[in-house]
Design an enzyme around this catalytic site. Structure first.
Site, mmCIF file in Angstrom:
data_model
loop_
_atom_site.group_PDB
_atom_site.id
_atom_site.type_symbol
_atom_site.label_atom_id
_atom_site.label_comp_id
_atom_site.label_asym_id
_atom_site.label_seq_id
_atom_site.Cartn_x
_atom_site.Cartn_y
_atom_site.Cartn_z
ATOM 1 N N HIS A 174 0.833 -1.194 0.000
ATOM 2 C CA HIS A 174 0.000 0.000 0.000
ATOM 3 C C HIS A 174 0.873 1.252 0.000
ATOM 4 O O HIS A 174 1.768 1.392 0.819
ATOM 5 C CB HIS A 174 -0.925 -0.025 1.214
ATOM 6 C CG HIS A 174 -1.936 1.054 1.213
ATOM 7 N ND1 HIS A 174 -2.325 1.689 2.363
ATOM 8 C CD2 HIS A 174 -2.649 1.621 0.211
ATOM 9 C CE1 HIS A 174 -3.239 2.596 2.065
ATOM 10 N NE2 HIS A 174 -3.445 2.571 0.762
ATOM 11 N N HIS B 97 7.898 19.406 -12.826
ATOM 12 C CA HIS B 97 8.660 18.311 -13.436
ATOM 13 C C HIS B 97 9.898 17.982 -12.600
ATOM 14 O O HIS B 97 10.266 16.806 -12.466
ATOM 15 C CB HIS B 97 9.048 18.663 -14.870
ATOM 16 C CG HIS B 97 9.678 17.529 -15.608
ATOM 17 N ND1 HIS B 97 9.057 16.317 -15.790
ATOM 18 C CD2 HIS B 97 10.892 17.416 -16.210
ATOM 19 C CE1 HIS B 97 9.852 15.504 -16.474
ATOM 20 N NE2 HIS B 97 10.971 16.153 -16.741
ATOM 21 N N TYR C 183 6.811 15.235 -21.323
ATOM 22 C CA TYR C 183 6.161 15.075 -20.015
ATOM 23 C C TYR C 183 5.179 13.908 -19.958
ATOM 24 O O TYR C 183 4.253 13.913 -19.149
ATOM 25 C CB TYR C 183 5.482 16.376 -19.580
ATOM 26 C CG TYR C 183 6.424 17.551 -19.578
ATOM 27 C CD1 TYR C 183 7.363 17.700 -18.565
ATOM 28 C CD2 TYR C 183 6.399 18.492 -20.600
ATOM 29 C CE1 TYR C 183 8.252 18.763 -18.564
ATOM 30 C CE2 TYR C 183 7.284 19.562 -20.614
ATOM 31 C CZ TYR C 183 8.202 19.690 -19.587
ATOM 32 O OH TYR C 183 9.084 20.744 -19.590
#
Length: 139
Positions: A20, A106, A128
């Site tokens: 998780h 970014h 991207y």
């Protein structure tokens, strides 16, 4: 032979070991991958396989609760951004949960991607086209 969509043994192994909130990155051909992070290189040539093809197959086996994207993707690659959001919406319906979306710069994306369990390099050659998928639980 596996019957499901995902045949790549390295990717299957990483997904099977995710806990998780662990993360897995799917990146374009140009995303830098730190030496300390597991690299799964699928790139054959320009745009083979595409970013969206890899996302589609990986999410067929991975439970996703959140996705992190570079905010630059919205303006610099709107077609792939919109297609990714469509895929994530379909995944929400299939999984029966909401997938939280987070946008970072970014530069921050590259920092966070280095903390993932692995980075899968696609052949995508558009700007991207990267996502960090955060693992959820199936219960």
């Amino acid at each position: 032979m596996k019957k499901a969509a995902l045949l790549n043994s390295d990717i299957s192994s990483v997904i099977a070991r995710l806990g998780h909130t662990d993360s897995l990155v799917i990146g374009d051909a140009g995303l830098p991958i730190p030496e300390t992070t597991t690299r799964i290189d699928l790139a054959l040539t320009h745009n083979v396989p595409t970013f969206l093809q890899v996302v589609n197959v990986v999410t067929s086996e991975m439970q996703v609760e959140a996705a992190i994207l570079a905010e630059e993707m919205i303006e610099k690659n709107p077609a792939v951004h919109d297609a990714l959001l469509d895929q994530l919406k379909r995944l929400e319906q299939h999984q029966g949960n909401s997938i939280a979306l987070h946008y970072v710069s970014h530069e921050e994306f590259k920092t966070q991607s280095g903390k993932s369990r692995a980075i899968i390099r696609s052949g995508e050659c558009s700007p991207y086209a990267n996502v960090i998928l955060c693992a959820g639980v199936t219960f």
